[in-house]
Design an enzyme around this catalytic site. Structure first.
Site, PDB file in Angstrom:
ATOM      1  N   HIS A  47       0.821  -1.209   0.000  1.00  0.00           N
ATOM      2  CA  HIS A  47       0.000   0.000   0.000  1.00  0.00           C
ATOM      3  C   HIS A  47       0.857   1.261   0.000  1.00  0.00           C
ATOM      4  CE1 HIS A  47      -3.388  -2.615   1.096  1.00  0.00           C
ATOM      5  NE2 HIS A  47      -4.175  -1.614   0.763  1.00  0.00           N
ATOM      6  N   LYS A  77      -1.034   4.963   4.695  1.00  0.00           N
ATOM      7  CA  LYS A  77      -2.037   4.077   5.299  1.00  0.00           C
ATOM      8  C   LYS A  77      -1.764   3.902   6.790  1.00  0.00           C
ATOM      9  CE  LYS A  77      -4.284  -0.416   4.714  1.00  0.00           C
ATOM     10  NZ  LYS A  77      -5.589   0.171   5.010  1.00  0.00           N
TER      11      LYS A  77
HETATM   12  N1  LIG Z   1     -12.973  -0.823   1.774  1.00  0.00           N
HETATM   13  C1  LIG Z   1     -12.276  -0.289   0.765  1.00  0.00           C
HETATM   14  O1  LIG Z   1     -12.391  -0.705  -0.405  1.00  0.00           O
HETATM   15  C2  LIG Z   1     -11.347   0.829   1.057  1.00  0.00           C
HETATM   16  C3  LIG Z   1     -11.140   1.203   2.341  1.00  0.00           C
HETATM   17  N2  LIG Z   1     -10.303   2.224   2.646  1.00  0.00           N
HETATM   18  C4  LIG Z   1     -10.243   2.574   4.048  1.00  0.00           C
HETATM   19  O2  LIG Z   1     -10.952   3.788   4.226  1.00  0.00           O
HETATM   20  C5  LIG Z   1     -10.356   4.538   5.301  1.00  0.00           C
HETATM   21  C6  LIG Z   1      -9.981   5.912   4.793  1.00  0.00           C
HETATM   22  O3  LIG Z   1      -8.908   5.802   3.883  1.00  0.00           O
HETATM   23  P1  LIG Z   1      -8.256   7.088   3.193  1.00  0.00           P
HETATM   24  O4  LIG Z   1      -9.303   7.875   2.485  1.00  0.00           O
HETATM   25  O5  LIG Z   1      -7.086   6.613   2.460  1.00  0.00           O
HETATM   26  O6  LIG Z   1      -7.790   7.913   4.486  1.00  0.00           O
HETATM   27  P2  LIG Z   1      -7.656   9.503   4.630  1.00  0.00           P
HETATM   28  O7  LIG Z   1      -6.841   9.714   5.858  1.00  0.00           O
HETATM   29  O8  LIG Z   1      -7.214  10.099   3.338  1.00  0.00           O
HETATM   30  O9  LIG Z   1      -9.160   9.980   4.882  1.00  0.00           O
HETATM   31  C7  LIG Z   1      -9.867   9.843   6.060  1.00  0.00           C
HETATM   32  C8  LIG Z   1     -10.614  11.142   6.289  1.00  0.00           C
HETATM   33  O10 LIG Z   1     -11.526  10.964   7.361  1.00  0.00           O
HETATM   34  C9  LIG Z   1     -11.479  12.143   8.168  1.00  0.00           C
HETATM   35  N3  LIG Z   1     -11.984  11.829   9.495  1.00  0.00           N
HETATM   36  C10 LIG Z   1     -11.359  11.211  10.524  1.00  0.00           C
HETATM   37  N4  LIG Z   1     -12.185  11.098  11.567  1.00  0.00           N
HETATM   38  C11 LIG Z   1     -13.361  11.646  11.186  1.00  0.00           C
HETATM   39  C12 LIG Z   1     -14.611  11.823  11.830  1.00  0.00           C
HETATM   40  N5  LIG Z   1     -14.793  11.410  13.094  1.00  0.00           N
HETATM   41  N6  LIG Z   1     -15.615  12.410  11.143  1.00  0.00           N
HETATM   42  C13 LIG Z   1     -15.440  12.838   9.865  1.00  0.00           C
HETATM   43  N7  LIG Z   1     -14.260  12.706   9.199  1.00  0.00           N
HETATM   44  C14 LIG Z   1     -13.250  12.107   9.863  1.00  0.00           C
HETATM   45  C15 LIG Z   1     -10.009  12.565   8.134  1.00  0.00           C
HETATM   46  O11 LIG Z   1      -9.846  13.918   8.523  1.00  0.00           O
HETATM   47  C16 LIG Z   1      -9.685  12.305   6.667  1.00  0.00           C
HETATM   48  O12 LIG Z   1      -9.994  13.431   5.857  1.00  0.00           O
HETATM   49  C17 LIG Z   1      -9.173   3.684   5.791  1.00  0.00           C
HETATM   50  O13 LIG Z   1      -9.569   2.876   6.874  1.00  0.00           O
HETATM   51  C18 LIG Z   1      -8.857   2.816   4.578  1.00  0.00           C
HETATM   52  O14 LIG Z   1      -8.210   1.623   4.946  1.00  0.00           O
HETATM   53  C19 LIG Z   1      -9.643   2.917   1.685  1.00  0.00           C
HETATM   54  C20 LIG Z   1      -9.775   2.573   0.369  1.00  0.00           C
HETATM   55  C21 LIG Z   1     -10.624   1.487  -0.057  1.00  0.00           C
HETATM   56  O1  LIG Z   2      -6.064   2.271   3.010  1.00  0.00           O
HETATM   57  C1  LIG Z   2      -6.269   1.944   1.820  1.00  0.00           C
HETATM   58  O2  LIG Z   2      -5.841   2.603   0.862  1.00  0.00           O
HETATM   59  C2  LIG Z   2      -7.044   0.731   1.561  1.00  0.00           C
HETATM   60  N1  LIG Z   2      -7.600   0.121   2.574  1.00  0.00           N
HETATM   61  C3  LIG Z   2      -8.385  -1.059   2.521  1.00  0.00           C
HETATM   62  C4  LIG Z   2      -7.713  -2.168   3.298  1.00  0.00           C
HETATM   63  O3  LIG Z   2      -7.139  -1.920   4.373  1.00  0.00           O
HETATM   64  O4  LIG Z   2      -7.785  -3.321   2.859  1.00  0.00           O
HETATM   65  C5  LIG Z   2      -8.783  -1.441   1.121  1.00  0.00           C
HETATM   66  C6  LIG Z   2      -7.737  -1.164   0.086  1.00  0.00           C
HETATM   67  O5  LIG Z   2      -6.704  -2.061   0.266  1.00  0.00           O
HETATM   68  C7  LIG Z   2      -7.233   0.278   0.166  1.00  0.00           C
END
Ligand SMILES: NC(=O)C1=CN([C@@H]2O[C@H](COP(=O)(O)OP(=O)(O)OC[C@H]3O[C@@H](n4cnc5c(N)ncnc54)[C@H](O)[C@@H]3O)[C@@H](O)[C@H]2O)C=CC1
Ligand SMILES: O=C(O)C1=N[C@H](C(=O)O)C[C@H](O)C1
Length: 250
Positions: free
Chosen positions: A135, A139
């Protein structure tokens, strides 16, 4: 036909900002709230949100989801960091809010969901199985939610098939050299500038190996899964864990 009223929590994040654009572009839904850190959750109720998409971080997701469930707002969760204890707590809150649906998807991309499925099918046929997830370096959590789920599915499949423990003669190792142990499956985490989200499942048998690899090259890979989740969660009460259940892959 009235549009689904959708809120995004974590709307300024990497995936959250992409999700806001994807919901706005969909004909059958509209963004009624886009919450960032520090914004009040009551906004969701005031805006009449029917579905919330939760994309924040493992420290925020439990509180946000608890609020949504208590207010009968269906929720699609992409945020990682789910433990058995957290899931049990969530099932208790959902029992008090019948009719509310929650989808937790460790990965929204179709390729990643299929990788998990292929790994699950292949795992009992090989002596050795290890997972490598790669990643971007921003992350927060390791191993990734996807890798953890993949390893759990592999372990379940091997246990059901009565597979022997994996061969490994390592007798001395630096801490971490053999990765994290997820239900007996080694999981290795790489964090590298330039990457987004990638995973390899390495399977080995006598005289052969099989590698199942998936690459998310852009956050757009997650959007069809998020939109599918929003459409399906409104008519699927209780907890659904994994997008595969909405893809009829089980
Ligand atoms: N299930 C999937 O397919 C995917 C899951 N993810 C997951 O999604 C999550 C976010 O990933 P990213 O966007 O890369 O992180 P990021 O750090 O870019 O975005 C997270 C955002 O949430 C905000 N935030 C934190 N606490 C908050 C709250 N209480 N209320 C409102 N906003 C809040 C932060 O300020 C930040 O802007 C991670 O856990 C990641 O692993 C990411 C990509 C794909
Ligand atoms: O943090 C990410 O970027 C992602 N998080 C998810 C995970 O923890 O599996 C999904 C994807 O891999 C992107």
């Amino acid at each position: 036909m009235s549009k689904l009223r959708v809120a995004v929590i974590g709307a300024k994040g990497r995936i959250g900002s992409e999700a806001v654009r994807a919901v706005e572009a969909a004909d059958d839904m509209e963004v009624v709230a886009a919450l960032s850190r520090g914004d009040k959750l009551e906004t969701l109720v005031e805006a009449g949100a029917q579905v919330a998409v939760e994309l924040t971080n493992p420290g925020s997701v439990v509180g946000n989801l608890d609020f949504c469930v208590r207010h009968g707002i269906h929720t699609v969760v992409g945020t990682t960091g789910w433990t058995d204890e957290r899931l049990a707590q969530l099932r208790t809150s959902l029992a008090a809010s019948p009719g509310t649906g929650v989808l937790i998807a460790p990965n929204f991309s179709i390729g990643a969901v299929l990788t998990m499925k292929f790994a699950q099918i292949a795992a009992p046929y090989f002596e050795s199985v290890e997972v490598v997830e790669l990643h971007h370096p921003n992350k927060a959590d390791a191993p990734s939610g996807t890798a953890t789920r993949t390893a759990q599915l592999i372990a379940e499949a091997r246990s059901q098939a009565g597979s022997a423990p994996q061969p490994d003669a390592t007798s001395t190792a630096l801490d971490g050299a053999r990765g994290a142990d997820v239900d007996g499956v080694p999981v290795h985490s790489v964090r590298l500038r330039g990457l987004l989200a990638h995973q390899e499942v390495l399977l080995g048998g006598e005289g052969e190996t099989l590698t199942v690899r998936h690459d998310s090259l852009h956050h757009s890979s997650f959007m069809p899964g998020i939109l599918l989740g929003v459409r399906r969660v409104v008519s699927t009460p209780g907890l659904t864990f994994g997008l595969e259940h909405f893809l009829d892959l089980n």
